[in-house]
Design a protein around this motif. Structure first.
Motif, PDB file in Angstrom:
ATOM      1  N   GLN A 177      -7.026  -1.500  -3.952  1.00  0.00           N
ATOM      2  CA  GLN A 177      -5.901  -0.880  -3.252  1.00  0.00           C
ATOM      3  C   GLN A 177      -5.326   0.273  -4.071  1.00  0.00           C
ATOM      4  O   GLN A 177      -4.972   1.333  -3.520  1.00  0.00           O
ATOM      5  CB  GLN A 177      -4.813  -1.914  -2.972  1.00  0.00           C
ATOM      6  CG  GLN A 177      -5.204  -2.957  -1.934  1.00  0.00           C
ATOM      7  CD  GLN A 177      -4.237  -4.119  -1.909  1.00  0.00           C
ATOM      8  OE1 GLN A 177      -4.488  -5.164  -2.501  1.00  0.00           O
ATOM      9  NE2 GLN A 177      -3.111  -3.954  -1.235  1.00  0.00           N
ATOM     10  N   ALA A 178      -5.210   0.089  -5.380  1.00  0.00           N
ATOM     11  CA  ALA A 178      -4.692   1.150  -6.246  1.00  0.00           C
ATOM     12  C   ALA A 178      -5.669   2.322  -6.302  1.00  0.00           C
ATOM     13  O   ALA A 178      -5.270   3.486  -6.106  1.00  0.00           O
ATOM     14  CB  ALA A 178      -4.448   0.598  -7.653  1.00  0.00           C
ATOM     15  N   LEU A 180       2.069   1.713  -3.527  1.00  0.00           N
ATOM     16  CA  LEU A 180       0.983   2.242  -4.365  1.00  0.00           C
ATOM     17  C   LEU A 180       0.762   3.731  -4.099  1.00  0.00           C
ATOM     18  O   LEU A 180       0.490   4.500  -5.028  1.00  0.00           O
ATOM     19  CB  LEU A 180      -0.309   1.465  -4.100  1.00  0.00           C
ATOM     20  CG  LEU A 180      -0.409   0.085  -4.748  1.00  0.00           C
ATOM     21  CD1 LEU A 180      -1.566  -0.695  -4.155  1.00  0.00           C
ATOM     22  CD2 LEU A 180      -0.580   0.203  -6.266  1.00  0.00           C
ATOM     23  N   VAL A 220      -4.524   5.714  -7.920  1.00  0.00           N
ATOM     24  CA  VAL A 220      -3.674   5.148  -8.960  1.00  0.00           C
ATOM     25  C   VAL A 220      -4.546   4.581 -10.076  1.00  0.00           C
ATOM     26  O   VAL A 220      -5.348   3.668  -9.831  1.00  0.00           O
ATOM     27  CB  VAL A 220      -2.763   4.037  -8.404  1.00  0.00           C
ATOM     28  CG1 VAL A 220      -1.883   3.456  -9.505  1.00  0.00           C
ATOM     29  CG2 VAL A 220      -1.904   4.572  -7.261  1.00  0.00           C
ATOM     30  N   ARG A 233      -5.788   4.758  -3.527  1.00  0.00           N
ATOM     31  CA  ARG A 233      -4.599   5.608  -3.437  1.00  0.00           C
ATOM     32  C   ARG A 233      -4.399   6.434  -4.712  1.00  0.00           C
ATOM     33  O   ARG A 233      -3.296   6.845  -5.024  1.00  0.00           O
ATOM     34  CB  ARG A 233      -3.385   4.733  -3.113  1.00  0.00           C
ATOM     35  CG  ARG A 233      -3.475   4.194  -1.698  1.00  0.00           C
ATOM     36  CD  ARG A 233      -2.690   2.945  -1.425  1.00  0.00           C
ATOM     37  NE  ARG A 233      -2.974   2.504  -0.065  1.00  0.00           N
ATOM     38  CZ  ARG A 233      -4.024   1.737   0.285  1.00  0.00           C
ATOM     39  NH1 ARG A 233      -4.863   1.290  -0.644  1.00  0.00           N
ATOM     40  NH2 ARG A 233      -4.241   1.431   1.552  1.00  0.00           N
ATOM     41  N   THR A 261      -6.104  -5.834  -5.725  1.00  0.00           N
ATOM     42  CA  THR A 261      -5.115  -4.816  -6.088  1.00  0.00           C
ATOM     43  C   THR A 261      -5.749  -3.639  -6.839  1.00  0.00           C
ATOM     44  O   THR A 261      -5.252  -2.516  -6.758  1.00  0.00           O
ATOM     45  CB  THR A 261      -4.000  -5.442  -6.938  1.00  0.00           C
ATOM     46  OG1 THR A 261      -4.588  -6.275  -7.958  1.00  0.00           O
ATOM     47  CG2 THR A 261      -3.075  -6.283  -6.071  1.00  0.00           C
ATOM     48  N   PHE A 316      -0.978   1.323 -12.103  1.00  0.00           N
ATOM     49  CA  PHE A 316      -0.991  -0.089 -11.752  1.00  0.00           C
ATOM     50  C   PHE A 316      -1.421  -0.889 -12.979  1.00  0.00           C
ATOM     51  O   PHE A 316      -2.412  -0.556 -13.635  1.00  0.00           O
ATOM     52  CB  PHE A 316      -1.943  -0.371 -10.589  1.00  0.00           C
ATOM     53  CG  PHE A 316      -2.119  -1.842 -10.331  1.00  0.00           C
ATOM     54  CD1 PHE A 316      -1.086  -2.600  -9.790  1.00  0.00           C
ATOM     55  CD2 PHE A 316      -3.306  -2.480 -10.653  1.00  0.00           C
ATOM     56  CE1 PHE A 316      -1.232  -3.959  -9.576  1.00  0.00           C
ATOM     57  CE2 PHE A 316      -3.466  -3.844 -10.436  1.00  0.00           C
ATOM     58  CZ  PHE A 316      -2.422  -4.584  -9.889  1.00  0.00           C
ATOM     59  N   ASN A 348       0.822  -1.213   0.000  1.00  0.00           N
ATOM     60  CA  ASN A 348       0.000   0.000   0.000  1.00  0.00           C
ATOM     61  C   ASN A 348       0.858   1.266   0.000  1.00  0.00           C
ATOM     62  O   ASN A 348       0.514   2.264  -0.639  1.00  0.00           O
ATOM     63  CB  ASN A 348      -0.935   0.002   1.213  1.00  0.00           C
ATOM     64  CG  ASN A 348      -2.061  -1.005   1.079  1.00  0.00           C
ATOM     65  OD1 ASN A 348      -2.434  -1.386  -0.021  1.00  0.00           O
ATOM     66  ND2 ASN A 348      -2.609  -1.436   2.202  1.00  0.00           N
TER      67      ASN A 348
END
Length: 364
Positions: A284-285, A263, A290, A288, A281, A269, A260
């Motif tokens: 998670q991206a 990222l 991404v 943040r 993922t 990503f 994390n």
């Protein structure tokens, strides 16, 4: 109430399903549930955080010969759960479903991948042994889907595939969930960091990301691969290839906290998998800020519909999409902001309340 999760917690196996299982377990325990894990592990285990039990396959392929059936069934009986939950459909899911049917307790099957709801084409099979394995897997899918008290899907497309192939729809759609980020999100636009996060498996196609780095070697982008490898020749050949590419690095398996953090400082990503369920993922991206570029996967068309990344569909288009984001910082920022807004709205911990309600309503 005692709940048995037929899977490993994240501390023993760092995979997407295991991460979701651990998130669910932590939340259930705060609600007063007694949660236990049962899973395959080669060594004796003891967790400081959870009640854990292990079983051990004595031979590589005996899961298809039922020789470990009684070992696993006895362990479930010893735990004596009030309800069983399993993410993903496999041999163990079938045993759990049978136990629940015999003992008249609820079984919740949670779809983890497109593979759980698909049927298999005989044309892609290489030999008779593979045909037997695939036929056996499909029989298990049919048994679990037909006999589970409840089926939970991660996305609408999974429920639609299950209806098409197995004539049953999901009882609930519960998107994967994550905690809100605690990292400070700060990026240096001088060097664009492009991340690939997965374990080295053939279905994850790490070689595609390696080729991507080669194609974009002349820019100011740094390509980073994160994940566990295996000692097999295929994995080690890839690692050796990576060592000879200047703009690409492999940093091994990392903790979720470190992933994390990476990222939070990354820019793009990339996912190259052949198929998945709903990748953790991605979430998670997005959380943040991404943007996601995915070669093959776009569950429920969320990338396209919400404009929070690209579903490339071909390698050449993936190269083009990644290069577009490398060269356009304003576009990256715009997509990143939309991605975080989407993830906060659709993938927060609030989603687990739907599962809690399902459990509580069925056991009243």
């Amino acid at each position: 109430m005692k709940i048995l999760i037929l899977a490993a917690p994240f501390e023993f196996y760092k995979g997407g399903s295991e991460l979701q299982n651990t998130v669910i377990c932590n939340y259930l325990e705060k609600k007063g549930f007694d949660v236990h894990f049962l899973f395959h592990y080669k060594k004796d285990i003891k967790s400081d955080n959870f009640h854990t039990y292990r079983y051990l396959f004595r031979k590589k392929y005996n899961r298809y010969l039922f020789t470990d059936f009684f070992q696993i069934y006895r362990l479930i009986s010893k735990i004596n759960p009030d309800i069983i939950y399993k993410r993903g459909i496999n041999y163990i899911t079938g045993i759990g479903t049978l136990y629940c049917k015999i003992n008249r307790i609820p079984f919740i099957a949670h779809i983890a991948s497109e593979r759980d709801v698909n049927v298999f084409s005989k044309r892609i099979l290489r030999n008779y042994a593979q045909y037997v394995k695939v036929y056996f897997d499909e029989l298990i899918n049919r048994y679990v889907i037909s006999n589970s008290n409840f089926i939970v899907a991660q996305a609408e497309y999974q429920s639609n595939l299950m209806k098409k192939n197995y004539k049953r729809e999901a009882n609930l759609i519960i998107p994967n969930m994550h905690f809100y980020p605690t990292e400070f999100i700060k990026r240096n636009n001088g060097e664009i960091k492009i991340l690939w996060i997965a374990n080295f498996k053939k279905l994850k196609q790490p070689e595609k990301f390696i080729e991507l780095a080669k194609e974009l070697k002349d820019g100011n982008a740094k390509f980073i691969m994160i994940g566990r490898t295996s000692p097999n020749k295929w994995s080690q050949d890839l690692i050796n290839e990576i060592k000879n590419i200047n703009n690409l690095s492999y940093i091994g398996e990392q903790s979720i906290e470190e992933v994390n953090k990476l990222l939070a400082g990354g820019h793009i990503f990339v996912n190259t998998s052949l198929y998945e369920g709903f990748p953790n993922t991605f979430i998670q991206a997005w959380m943040r800020k991404v943007p996601v570029v995915s070669l093959n996967i776009d569950p429920d068309d969320v990338l396209k519909t919400n404009r929070i990344g690209y579903h490339s569909k071909s390698f050449d288009k993936m190269v083009e999409d990644v290069n577009t984001l490398i060269e356009n910082s304003a576009l990256r920022e715009d997509i990143g902001n939309k991605a975080q807004e989407y993830a906060f709205k659709n993938h927060s911990m609030q989603n687990i309340e739907k599962l809690i309600q399902l459990i509580e309503n069925d056991t009243k």
